[in-house]
Design a protein around this motif. Structure first.
Motif, PDB file in Angstrom:
ATOM      1  N   CYS A 204      46.956 -47.329 -28.526  1.00 13.59           N
ATOM      2  CA  CYS A 204      46.545 -45.950 -28.195  1.00 13.59           C
ATOM      3  C   CYS A 204      46.012 -45.132 -29.270  1.00 13.59           C
ATOM      4  CB  CYS A 204      47.364 -45.205 -27.354  1.00 13.59           C
ATOM      5  SG  CYS A 204      47.871 -45.786 -25.709  1.00 13.59           S
ATOM      6  N   ARG A 205      46.607 -45.295 -30.570  1.00 11.32           N
ATOM      7  CA  ARG A 205      46.452 -44.729 -31.803  1.00 11.32           C
ATOM      8  C   ARG A 205      45.158 -45.285 -32.071  1.00 11.32           C
ATOM      9  NH1 ARG A 205      50.165 -46.822 -34.436  1.00 11.32           N
ATOM     10  NH2 ARG A 205      51.636 -45.215 -34.001  1.00 11.32           N
ATOM     11  N   ASP A 206      44.850 -46.535 -31.982  1.00  5.17           N
ATOM     12  CA  ASP A 206      43.299 -47.189 -32.464  1.00  5.17           C
ATOM     13  C   ASP A 206      42.231 -46.578 -31.683  1.00  5.17           C
ATOM     14  OD1 ASP A 206      44.632 -48.485 -34.490  1.00  5.17           O
ATOM     15  OD2 ASP A 206      44.647 -50.608 -33.188  1.00  5.17           O
TER      16      ASP A 206
ATOM     17  N   SER B  41      53.650 -43.843 -25.764  1.00  8.88           N
ATOM     18  CA  SER B  41      52.029 -44.213 -25.753  1.00  8.88           C
ATOM     19  C   SER B  41      51.449 -42.930 -25.142  1.00  8.88           C
ATOM     20  CB  SER B  41      51.587 -45.426 -24.901  1.00  8.88           C
ATOM     21  OG  SER B  41      51.984 -46.637 -25.731  1.00  8.88           O
TER      22      SER B  41
ATOM     23  N   LEU C 285      52.024 -39.872 -27.478  1.00  8.45           N
ATOM     24  CA  LEU C 285      51.370 -40.370 -28.702  1.00  8.45           C
ATOM     25  C   LEU C 285      49.728 -39.625 -28.380  1.00  8.45           C
ATOM     26  CD1 LEU C 285      50.739 -42.855 -31.271  1.00  8.45           C
ATOM     27  CD2 LEU C 285      48.679 -42.462 -30.038  1.00  8.45           C
TER      28      LEU C 285
ATOM     29  N   ARG D  92      47.838 -36.347 -29.800  1.00  4.35           N
ATOM     30  CA  ARG D  92      46.573 -36.206 -30.466  1.00  4.35           C
ATOM     31  C   ARG D  92      45.559 -35.469 -29.824  1.00  4.35           C
ATOM     32  NH1 ARG D  92      48.882 -39.850 -33.520  1.00  4.35           N
ATOM     33  NH2 ARG D  92      47.714 -41.189 -35.091  1.00  4.35           N
TER      34      ARG D  92
ATOM     35  N   TRP E 283      42.369 -43.943 -29.623  1.00  2.58           N
ATOM     36  CA  TRP E 283      42.058 -42.368 -29.921  1.00  2.58           C
ATOM     37  C   TRP E 283      41.306 -42.040 -31.466  1.00  2.58           C
ATOM     38  CZ3 TRP E 283      41.288 -38.141 -27.321  1.00  2.58           C
ATOM     39  CH2 TRP E 283      41.166 -36.952 -28.163  1.00  2.58           C
ATOM     40  N   ASP E 284      42.132 -42.466 -32.380  1.00  2.00           N
ATOM     41  CA  ASP E 284      41.846 -42.234 -33.760  1.00  2.00           C
ATOM     42  C   ASP E 284      40.232 -42.867 -34.231  1.00  2.00           C
ATOM     43  OD1 ASP E 284      44.181 -40.936 -33.875  1.00  2.00           O
ATOM     44  OD2 ASP E 284      44.910 -42.546 -35.429  1.00  2.00           O
TER      45      ASP E 284
END
Length: 181
Positions: free
Chosen positions: A145-147, A31, A34, A38, A149-150
């Motif tokens: 974490c992707r959600d 995480s 990632l 990003r 951030w993105d």
């Protein structure tokens, strides 16, 4: 809906990254990796990166150290936002906050609900402000974490994001401390 405006130039921010875990090391921190990737891909600077165990006092101390560092604009933590007895990241963040960004948790929950359904109720993502610094606590899974951030932070930490973003008000976060001086 939000969009990116081309009449503004990108402003890189200094972002500190905190992984909260009793079981992982930085070498196994998917995480954190990632988020670090990003952050840098977006054009920001990874100002610092550490791993701290799920220990309230140590988390508060680390957050306070970064909040008091004028070179840090944003702190993002990952992990320790769940419901178990060892999950104390949210409590540590709230001990440091001057103001909580309530809608951050709401928007994160809405995004999570679209991806994982009612399991989203187990997440306690949070955001706040202290000493002119933004703080955000994301869950420890790479997907969360992707959600985070993105879907939220990438746009809000970009000065070109319209109609508004966190960067444009960053210089005013600590104005209450400057009044009368």
């Amino acid at each position: 809906m939000s969009a990116q405006t081309s009449d503004r130039e990108f402003i890189p921010l200094n972002i500190a990254l905190l992984t909260v875990s009793d079981t992982r090391s930085l070498a196994e921190d998917r995480s954190g990796d990632l988020l670090a990737g990003r952050i840098e891909e977006a054009g920001h600077r990874l100002a610092d990166r550490v791993l701290v165990p799920d220990e309230y006092e140590r988390l508060v101390e680390r957050l306070q150290r970064w909040v008091n560092d004028p070179a840090i604009d944003v702190i993002i933590s990952t992990g320790g936002t769940g419901l178990t007895g060892r999950d104390v990241t949210v409590e540590a963040h709230r001990a440091v906050y001057e103001k909580e960004i309530d809608a951050f948790a709401t928007v994160f929950a809405m995004i999570s609900f679209q991806k994982i359904g009612t399991s989203a109720v187990q997440s306690r993502a949070t955001g706040g402000v202290a000493n002119g610094t933004y703080l955000f606590a994301l869950p420890g899974s790479p997907g969360a974490c992707r959600d985070g951030w993105d879907e939220i932070l990438k746009g809000q930490l970009d000065y070109r994001h319209a109609p508004c973003n966190f960067v444009e008000i960053l210089p005013r976060l600590d104005e209450h401390m400057r009044r009368g001086s």
